[in-house]
Design a protein around this motif. Structure first.
Motif, PDB file in Angstrom:
ATOM      1  N   SER A  21      11.905   1.155  -5.976  1.00  0.00           N
ATOM      2  CA  SER A  21      11.576   1.178  -4.417  1.00  0.00           C
ATOM      3  C   SER A  21      12.059   2.530  -3.915  1.00  0.00           C
ATOM      4  CB  SER A  21      12.230  -0.042  -3.954  1.00  0.00           C
ATOM      5  OG  SER A  21      11.777  -1.487  -4.593  1.00  0.00           O
ATOM      6  N   THR A  78       8.788   1.028   3.119  1.00  0.00           N
ATOM      7  CA  THR A  78       9.058   1.178   1.696  1.00  0.00           C
ATOM      8  C   THR A  78       7.899   1.496   0.885  1.00  0.00           C
ATOM      9  OG1 THR A  78      10.832  -0.211   1.928  1.00  0.00           O
ATOM     10  CG2 THR A  78      10.205   0.055  -0.112  1.00  0.00           C
ATOM     11  N   TYR A  80       6.890   1.713  -3.446  1.00  0.00           N
ATOM     12  CA  TYR A  80       7.272   1.400  -4.708  1.00  0.00           C
ATOM     13  C   TYR A  80       6.399   1.785  -5.703  1.00  0.00           C
ATOM     14  CZ  TYR A  80       8.301  -2.599  -1.502  1.00  0.00           C
ATOM     15  OH  TYR A  80       8.833  -3.387  -0.504  1.00  0.00           O
TER      16      TYR A  80
END
Length: 127
Positions: A21, A78, A80
């Motif tokens: 992440s 975020t 990933y």
């Protein structure tokens, strides 16, 4: 100024999965294309994957295509990197990077395009 913090480092066996992440702060995340790069000991930093603003454009290095998946959650600021079927040659420090771009379809493979970088997170895959 954008700050990027990677997490999810690990030591895993070949064939395992791991998810990295990268949390962003200090900027308008939804206007940054995001990329993942990696650097193994004694080697140059190399492109892994990239994703455009909206997530509609994706790009992968041939070495990870079909095994790794990049995604983003703009509500959580975020990005990933889901890594499956890991191989020992995937061992490296993984960096996320942000590219402030006016193009909604940009997903650059070039490290020089990116304006901001995280500190990196270690991924080690044992055979």
């Amino acid at each position: 100024q954008v700050q990027l913090v990677e997490s999810g480092e690990g030591l895993v066996q070949a064939g395992s999965s791991l998810r990295l992440s990268c949390a962003a702060s200090g900027g308008t995340f939804s206007r940054y294309a995001m990329g993942w790069f990696r650097q193994a000991p004694g080697k140059e930093r190399e492109f892994v994957a990239a994703i455009s603003w909206s997530g509609g454009e994706l790009s992968y290095a041939d070495s990870v295509k079909g095994r790794f998946t990049i995604s983003r959650d703009n509500a959580k600021n975020t990005v990933y990197l889901q890594m499956n079927s890991l191989k020992p040659e995937d061992t490296a420090v993984y960096y996320c990077a942000a590219d402030f771009t006016l193009s909604p379809r940009a997903a650059s493979r070039s490290a020089g395009t990116y304006n901001y970088w995280g500190q990196g997170t270690q991924v080690t895959v044992s055979s």
